[in-house]
Write a protein that holds these residues in place. Structure first.
Motif, short mmCIF file in Angstrom:
data_model
loop_
_atom_site.label_atom_id
_atom_site.label_comp_id
_atom_site.label_asym_id
_atom_site.label_seq_id
_atom_site.Cartn_x
_atom_site.Cartn_y
_atom_site.Cartn_z
N ALA A 11 30.31 44.75 31.45
CA ALA A 11 31.70 45.20 31.15
C ALA A 11 32.79 44.10 31.95
CB ALA A 11 31.95 46.52 31.64
N LEU A 12 32.27 43.87 33.31
CA LEU A 12 32.96 42.79 33.71
C LEU A 12 33.24 41.55 33.03
CD1 LEU A 12 32.31 43.61 37.63
CD2 LEU A 12 34.27 44.21 36.27
N THR A 13 31.90 41.07 32.70
CA THR A 13 31.93 39.85 32.02
C THR A 13 32.73 39.97 30.49
OG1 THR A 13 29.75 39.25 32.56
CG2 THR A 13 30.48 38.36 30.63
N LEU A 24 40.75 43.86 34.76
CA LEU A 24 39.77 43.54 36.01
C LEU A 24 40.10 44.38 36.97
CD1 LEU A 24 37.22 42.09 36.55
CD2 LEU A 24 38.94 40.40 37.45
N ALA A 25 41.13 44.51 37.45
CA ALA A 25 41.54 45.41 38.77
C ALA A 25 41.03 46.96 38.42
CB ALA A 25 42.92 45.10 39.20
N SER A 26 41.51 47.20 37.22
CA SER A 26 41.48 48.65 36.64
C SER A 26 39.80 49.00 36.72
CB SER A 26 42.19 48.94 35.48
OG SER A 26 41.74 50.17 35.08
N ALA A 27 39.22 48.04 36.14
CA ALA A 27 37.70 48.33 36.04
C ALA A 27 37.17 48.09 37.35
CB ALA A 27 37.14 47.15 35.13
N LEU A 28 37.38 47.21 38.18
CA LEU A 28 36.83 47.35 39.45
C LEU A 28 37.22 48.55 40.34
CD1 LEU A 28 37.25 43.56 40.58
CD2 LEU A 28 35.08 44.78 40.05
N LYS A 53 45.13 49.21 47.37
CA LYS A 53 46.30 48.17 46.83
C LYS A 53 46.04 47.32 46.18
CE LYS A 53 50.07 45.73 49.15
NZ LYS A 53 50.52 45.23 50.43
N ALA A 54 44.77 46.47 46.40
CA ALA A 54 44.39 45.34 45.39
C ALA A 54 44.06 45.51 44.13
CB ALA A 54 43.37 44.60 46.18
N LEU A 55 43.47 46.86 43.81
CA LEU A 55 43.05 47.40 42.70
C LEU A 55 43.71 48.34 41.96
CD1 LEU A 55 38.97 47.59 43.39
CD2 LEU A 55 40.38 45.57 42.61
N ARG A 56 45.25 48.61 42.48
CA ARG A 56 46.04 49.77 41.84
C ARG A 56 46.34 49.06 40.52
NH1 ARG A 56 49.67 47.08 45.52
NH2 ARG A 56 51.41 46.06 44.51
N PRO A 57 46.82 50.08 39.67
CA PRO A 57 47.10 49.68 38.39
C PRO A 57 48.14 48.61 38.20
CG PRO A 57 47.05 51.94 38.48
CD PRO A 57 46.91 51.56 39.92
N GLY A 58 48.34 47.62 37.40
CA GLY A 58 49.14 46.64 37.32
C GLY A 58 49.04 45.33 38.17
N SER A 59 48.12 45.49 39.12
CA SER A 59 47.88 44.73 40.04
C SER A 59 46.89 43.30 39.44
CB SER A 59 47.09 44.90 41.46
OG SER A 59 45.89 45.40 41.01
N ALA A 60 47.23 42.14 40.27
CA ALA A 60 46.74 40.87 39.75
C ALA A 60 45.76 40.39 41.23
CB ALA A 60 47.57 39.83 39.39
N PRO A 61 44.53 41.12 41.50
CA PRO A 61 43.86 40.68 42.67
C PRO A 61 43.65 39.32 42.53
CG PRO A 61 42.31 41.92 41.17
CD PRO A 61 43.79 42.11 40.60
#
Length: 78
Positions: A11-13, A24-28, A53-61
């Motif tokens: 999935a991540l790939t 990606l943030a959402s999946a993680l 915070k890093a993985l919240r919706p709309g974030s770009a970690p």
């Protein structure tokens, strides 16, 4: 049903190939919640709050965060 390492990696790939950082943030975040956000944060060496915070919706970690979370999930990105 627990997420297998193979299904997580696949999935991540797919997400990485699409280049969608928000997805990606959402999946993680979803995977980390399934495995235990507190334990993943501890293994990644960041606070639980910082992980949320890093993985919240709309974030770009940052890549560093993604890398640390993947290591905590025991998923190797290649």
């Amino acid at each position: 049903m627990p997420l297998s390492k193979a299904s997580v990696a696949a999935a991540l790939t797919e997400i990485l190939e699409a280049g969608d950082r928000a997805l990606l943030a959402s999946a993680l975040a979803e995977i980390a919640r399934a495995r235990g956000m507190t334990e993943i944060a501890k293994s990644a060496g960041i606070t639980r709050e910082a992980l949320y915070k890093a993985l919240r919706p709309g974030s770009a970690p940052r890549f560093d965060t993604v890398s640390r979370v993947c290591a905590a999930l025991r998923v190797k990105l290649v």
